[in-house]
Design a protein around this motif. Structure first.
Motif, PDB file in Angstrom:
ATOM      1  N   GLN A 104       0.804  -1.226   0.000  1.00 56.70           N
ATOM      2  CA  GLN A 104       0.000   0.000   0.000  1.00 56.70           C
ATOM      3  C   GLN A 104       0.833   1.270   0.000  1.00 56.70           C
ATOM      4  O   GLN A 104       0.321   2.337  -0.336  1.00 56.70           O
ATOM      5  N   ASP A 105       2.101   1.167   0.394  1.00 57.94           N
ATOM      6  CA  ASP A 105       2.902   2.359   0.635  1.00 57.94           C
ATOM      7  C   ASP A 105       3.511   2.891  -0.659  1.00 57.94           C
ATOM      8  O   ASP A 105       4.721   3.041  -0.799  1.00 57.94           O
ATOM      9  N   THR A 106       2.657   3.180  -1.619  1.00 56.33           N
ATOM     10  CA  THR A 106       3.082   3.657  -2.925  1.00 56.33           C
ATOM     11  C   THR A 106       1.905   4.346  -3.593  1.00 56.33           C
ATOM     12  O   THR A 106       0.770   4.287  -3.097  1.00 56.33           O
ATOM     13  N   ASP A 107       2.164   4.973  -4.731  1.00 51.71           N
ATOM     14  CA  ASP A 107       1.092   5.699  -5.417  1.00 51.71           C
ATOM     15  C   ASP A 107       0.048   4.759  -6.000  1.00 51.71           C
ATOM     16  O   ASP A 107      -1.134   5.098  -6.092  1.00 51.71           O
ATOM     17  N   LYS A 108       0.482   3.567  -6.445  1.00 50.62           N
ATOM     18  CA  LYS A 108      -0.437   2.599  -7.050  1.00 50.62           C
ATOM     19  C   LYS A 108      -0.275   1.262  -6.330  1.00 50.62           C
ATOM     20  O   LYS A 108       0.627   0.485  -6.656  1.00 50.62           O
ATOM     21  N   PRO A 109      -1.111   0.981  -5.321  1.00 49.07           N
ATOM     22  CA  PRO A 109      -0.984  -0.277  -4.575  1.00 49.07           C
ATOM     23  C   PRO A 109      -1.037  -1.491  -5.498  1.00 49.07           C
ATOM     24  O   PRO A 109      -1.725  -1.499  -6.511  1.00 49.07           O
ATOM     25  N   ARG A 110      -0.291  -2.535  -5.102  1.00 44.63           N
ATOM     26  CA  ARG A 110      -0.215  -3.743  -5.916  1.00 44.63           C
ATOM     27  C   ARG A 110       0.149  -4.923  -5.031  1.00 44.63           C
ATOM     28  O   ARG A 110       0.635  -4.742  -3.910  1.00 44.63           O
ATOM     29  N   ASP A 111      -0.069  -6.141  -5.529  1.00 43.24           N
ATOM     30  CA  ASP A 111       0.287  -7.352  -4.807  1.00 43.24           C
ATOM     31  C   ASP A 111       1.730  -7.718  -5.132  1.00 43.24           C
ATOM     32  O   ASP A 111       2.102  -7.851  -6.302  1.00 43.24           O
ATOM     33  N   ILE A 112       2.542  -7.906  -4.080  1.00 41.30           N
ATOM     34  CA  ILE A 112       3.967  -8.147  -4.220  1.00 41.30           C
ATOM     35  C   ILE A 112       4.332  -9.476  -3.551  1.00 41.30           C
ATOM     36  O   ILE A 112       3.805  -9.818  -2.494  1.00 41.30           O
ATOM     37  N   HIS A 113       5.238 -10.189  -4.181  1.00 45.79           N
ATOM     38  CA  HIS A 113       5.784 -11.427  -3.637  1.00 45.79           C
ATOM     39  C   HIS A 113       7.214 -11.145  -3.167  1.00 45.79           C
ATOM     40  O   HIS A 113       8.062 -10.744  -3.956  1.00 45.79           O
ATOM     41  N   TYR A 114       7.460 -11.337  -1.877  1.00 48.59           N
ATOM     42  CA  TYR A 114       8.782 -11.157  -1.289  1.00 48.59           C
ATOM     43  C   TYR A 114       9.334 -12.502  -0.836  1.00 48.59           C
ATOM     44  O   TYR A 114       8.580 -13.375  -0.394  1.00 48.59           O
ATOM     45  N   ALA A 115      10.644 -12.644  -0.909  1.00 42.68           N
ATOM     46  CA  ALA A 115      11.302 -13.791  -0.284  1.00 42.68           C
ATOM     47  C   ALA A 115      12.673 -13.360   0.195  1.00 42.68           C
ATOM     48  O   ALA A 115      13.297 -12.461  -0.381  1.00 42.68           O
ATOM     49  N   LEU A 116      13.142 -14.024   1.251  1.00 38.18           N
ATOM     50  CA  LEU A 116      14.456 -13.736   1.812  1.00 38.18           C
ATOM     51  C   LEU A 116      15.151 -15.059   2.091  1.00 38.18           C
ATOM     52  O   LEU A 116      14.613 -15.913   2.793  1.00 38.18           O
ATOM     53  N   PHE A 117      16.324 -15.220   1.505  1.00 36.14           N
ATOM     54  CA  PHE A 117      17.133 -16.421   1.712  1.00 36.14           C
ATOM     55  C   PHE A 117      18.377 -16.059   2.514  1.00 36.14           C
ATOM     56  O   PHE A 117      18.995 -15.023   2.269  1.00 36.14           O
ATOM     57  N   LEU A 118      18.744 -16.934   3.452  1.00 34.98           N
ATOM     58  CA  LEU A 118      19.920 -16.704   4.288  1.00 34.98           C
ATOM     59  C   LEU A 118      20.876 -17.893   4.185  1.00 34.98           C
ATOM     60  O   LEU A 118      20.449 -19.054   4.146  1.00 34.98           O
ATOM     61  N   ARG A 119      22.149 -17.575   4.143  1.00 37.54           N
ATOM     62  CA  ARG A 119      23.188 -18.597   4.265  1.00 37.54           C
ATOM     63  C   ARG A 119      24.109 -18.133   5.376  1.00 37.54           C
ATOM     64  O   ARG A 119      24.645 -17.032   5.314  1.00 37.54           O
ATOM     65  N   PRO A 120      24.283 -18.930   6.418  1.00 33.14           N
ATOM     66  CA  PRO A 120      25.016 -18.448   7.594  1.00 33.14           C
ATOM     67  C   PRO A 120      26.489 -18.201   7.285  1.00 33.14           C
ATOM     68  O   PRO A 120      27.043 -18.695   6.296  1.00 33.14           O
TER      69      PRO A 120
END
Length: 278
Positions: free
Chosen positions: A250-266
């Motif tokens: 929502q934090d933008t001029d044109k709200p949209r559906d977003i896919h996020y992912a975060l990968f970690l390698r220690p």
């Protein structure tokens, strides 16, 4: 609504918006003589065009500028949100980090990171894009960020055509490495096996610290076709999928559906001294 800071709005106005609006071709509501529908379908091509090629009367520079005008702002907002949420609650952990922005376009993640960090932390940023026209504008925008004082004096910025061509210098110890993949996997031309191989080789050359891979993309089903294979290959390479979520951004001029992912390698905790000093 947005977390874009005034300096970033002013930079976009100076370097992107005004040059296009004031261009002699931008008449009768057009931008560089073309209406938005044609720009999205042809000049930008959904962000996956060959930006080093002219199209009709538009030069590669024209196409990149139009991309920055129409597409970049929303992606900056999404990345500001991601950096705020996933990385930077503690700026201390980001000191001397190595950032590799894969498919950097016109310095999109770099602008978002500078918006969040300002000069509070020094890091080194490597932008990677196959389009020379994108890298030219990226260099110009990075120079403007430095001019307005939103980089730490020790922050380093450079741009490259591939990850494998980057020279990272001597291996580092505990500093974090961050790969940013924003909308990269939306392209059907991406070779997922080659991409993960490049990421893993670069990680090994950079040093021993924790490695983070941030993925952002549209949540549309077609745009995520490459994600399952990417996830599988990342896990095979020793990464763990730490976050995966779809949200209405929502934090933008044109709200949209977003896919996020975060990968970690220690971080590497055991190693031979000869291997580290090689």
């Amino acid at each position: 609504m947005t977390n874009r800071k005034p300096w970033l709005e002013q930079l976009r106005r100076k370097c992107i918006i005004d040059p296009i609006v004031n261009d002699r071709r931008s008449v009768n509501g057009t931008r560089l003589g073309r209406d938005p529908g044609w720009i999205f379908s042809h000049a930008i091509g959904g962000g996956q065009a060959d930006f080093d090629q002219p199209i009709e009367e538009l030069s590669p520079r024209d196409r990149v500028m139009l991309y920055a005008l129409f597409n970049q702002k929303a992606h900056i907002d999404e990345l500001i949100h991601a950096f705020d949420q996933f990385f930077l609650q503690g700026v201390e952990s980001f000191h001397d980090a190595t950032v590799i922005d894969v498919g950097c376009g016109p310095f999109t993640a770099g602008l978002a990171l500078a918006n969040v960090l300002g000069s509070r932390a020094a890091y080194r940023y490597f932008g990677v894009d196959r389009a020379s026209s994108m890298l030219t504008l990226a260099n110009e925008l990075a120079a403007e960020v430095r001019k307005v004082g939103e980089f730490n004096d020790r922050t380093e910025v450079s741009f490259h055509k591939s990850i494998d061509e980057i020279s990272f210098g001597n291996p580092r110890a505990a500093e974090m490495t961050v790969f940013v993949l924003s909308y990269l996997l939306a392209s059907n031309s991406v070779d997922v096996d080659a991409l993960v191989g490049e990421i893993n080789r670069a990680r090994g050359r950079i040093g021993l610290g924790q490695t983070v891979v941030l993925y952002t993309n549209s949540a549309r089903e077609g745009a995520r076709n490459n994600y399952p294979k990417f996830r599988e290959r990342m896990i095979e390479a020793g990464f763990k999928e730490h976050v995966r979520e779809t949200e209405r951004f929502q934090d933008t001029d044109k709200p949209r559906d977003i896919h996020y992912a975060l990968f970690l390698r220690p971080a590497v905790t055991t190693f031979s001294m000869s291997e580290f000093l090689a």
